[in-house]
Write a protein that holds these residues in place. Structure first.
Motif, PDB file in Angstrom:
ATOM      1  N   LEU A  97      43.622  57.522  54.672  1.00  0.00           N
ATOM      2  CA  LEU A  97      44.786  56.635  54.612  1.00  0.00           C
ATOM      3  C   LEU A  97      44.406  55.239  55.087  1.00  0.00           C
ATOM      4  CD1 LEU A  97      47.881  56.323  54.181  1.00  0.00           C
ATOM      5  CD2 LEU A  97      48.123  56.919  56.594  1.00  0.00           C
ATOM      6  N   TYR A  98      43.691  55.141  56.196  1.00  0.00           N
ATOM      7  CA  TYR A  98      43.275  53.849  56.725  1.00  0.00           C
ATOM      8  C   TYR A  98      42.368  53.119  55.732  1.00  0.00           C
ATOM      9  CZ  TYR A  98      40.932  50.344  59.537  1.00  0.00           C
ATOM     10  OH  TYR A  98      40.408  49.174  59.988  1.00  0.00           O
ATOM     11  N   GLN A  99      41.421  53.842  55.142  1.00  0.00           N
ATOM     12  CA  GLN A  99      40.511  53.225  54.176  1.00  0.00           C
ATOM     13  C   GLN A  99      41.260  52.768  52.933  1.00  0.00           C
ATOM     14  OE1 GLN A  99      37.451  56.156  53.563  1.00  0.00           O
ATOM     15  NE2 GLN A  99      36.202  55.366  55.250  1.00  0.00           N
ATOM     16  N   GLY A 100      42.237  53.535  52.492  1.00  0.00           N
ATOM     17  CA  GLY A 100      43.032  53.152  51.332  1.00  0.00           C
ATOM     18  C   GLY A 100      43.844  51.899  51.589  1.00  0.00           C
ATOM     19  N   ILE A 101      44.452  51.822  52.768  1.00  0.00           N
ATOM     20  CA  ILE A 101      45.228  50.628  53.126  1.00  0.00           C
ATOM     21  C   ILE A 101      44.318  49.412  53.209  1.00  0.00           C
ATOM     22  CG2 ILE A 101      46.544  49.557  55.007  1.00  0.00           C
ATOM     23  CD1 ILE A 101      47.749  52.348  55.526  1.00  0.00           C
ATOM     24  N   ARG A 121      44.470  46.058  50.825  1.00  0.00           N
ATOM     25  CA  ARG A 121      44.569  44.725  51.417  1.00  0.00           C
ATOM     26  C   ARG A 121      43.488  43.804  50.839  1.00  0.00           C
ATOM     27  NH1 ARG A 121      44.565  46.023  57.124  1.00  0.00           N
ATOM     28  NH2 ARG A 121      46.623  46.877  56.773  1.00  0.00           N
ATOM     29  N   LYS A 122      42.277  44.317  50.721  1.00  0.00           N
ATOM     30  CA  LYS A 122      41.186  43.507  50.172  1.00  0.00           C
ATOM     31  C   LYS A 122      41.416  43.184  48.694  1.00  0.00           C
ATOM     32  CE  LYS A 122      37.703  45.159  53.390  1.00  0.00           C
ATOM     33  NZ  LYS A 122      36.516  45.983  53.596  1.00  0.00           N
ATOM     34  N   LEU A 123      41.898  44.173  47.933  1.00  0.00           N
ATOM     35  CA  LEU A 123      42.173  43.929  46.519  1.00  0.00           C
ATOM     36  C   LEU A 123      43.289  42.896  46.342  1.00  0.00           C
ATOM     37  CD1 LEU A 123      41.927  47.528  45.060  1.00  0.00           C
ATOM     38  CD2 LEU A 123      40.421  45.612  44.558  1.00  0.00           C
ATOM     39  N   ASN A 124      44.309  42.971  47.162  1.00  0.00           N
ATOM     40  CA  ASN A 124      45.381  41.984  47.088  1.00  0.00           C
ATOM     41  C   ASN A 124      44.868  40.583  47.420  1.00  0.00           C
ATOM     42  OD1 ASN A 124      47.400  43.709  46.267  1.00  0.00           O
ATOM     43  ND2 ASN A 124      48.072  44.167  48.351  1.00  0.00           N
ATOM     44  N   PHE A 125      43.941  40.487  48.371  1.00  0.00           N
ATOM     45  CA  PHE A 125      43.363  39.204  48.729  1.00  0.00           C
ATOM     46  C   PHE A 125      42.562  38.637  47.555  1.00  0.00           C
ATOM     47  CE2 PHE A 125      39.697  36.826  50.393  1.00  0.00           C
ATOM     48  CZ  PHE A 125      40.365  35.786  51.032  1.00  0.00           C
TER      49      PHE A 125
END
Length: 53
Positions: free
Chosen positions: A30-34, A38-42
């Motif tokens: 879950l942490y890695q997915g979040i 976040r990185k993809l949105n950036f």
């Protein structure tokens, strides 16, 4: 040999231990997915800014 009570007790604690490990593993995923989201949105935001400019 082990009695039926000992076998059930061992099986019970093995199942509890597996449940705990599965919960920890799920939390890590879950942490890695979040973090990935976040990185993809950036990156998506940066690309969008470059296209608009």
């Amino acid at each position: 040999m082990f009695g039926i009570g000992e076998k059930i007790n061992t099986l019970f604690w093995t199942a509890i231990f597996g449940l705990i490990l599965t919960t920890i593993y799920s939390a890590i995923l879950l942490y890695q997915g979040i973090d990935s989201k976040r990185k993809l949105n950036f990156i998506w935001g940066k690309n969008k800014e470059e296209v608009e400019n």
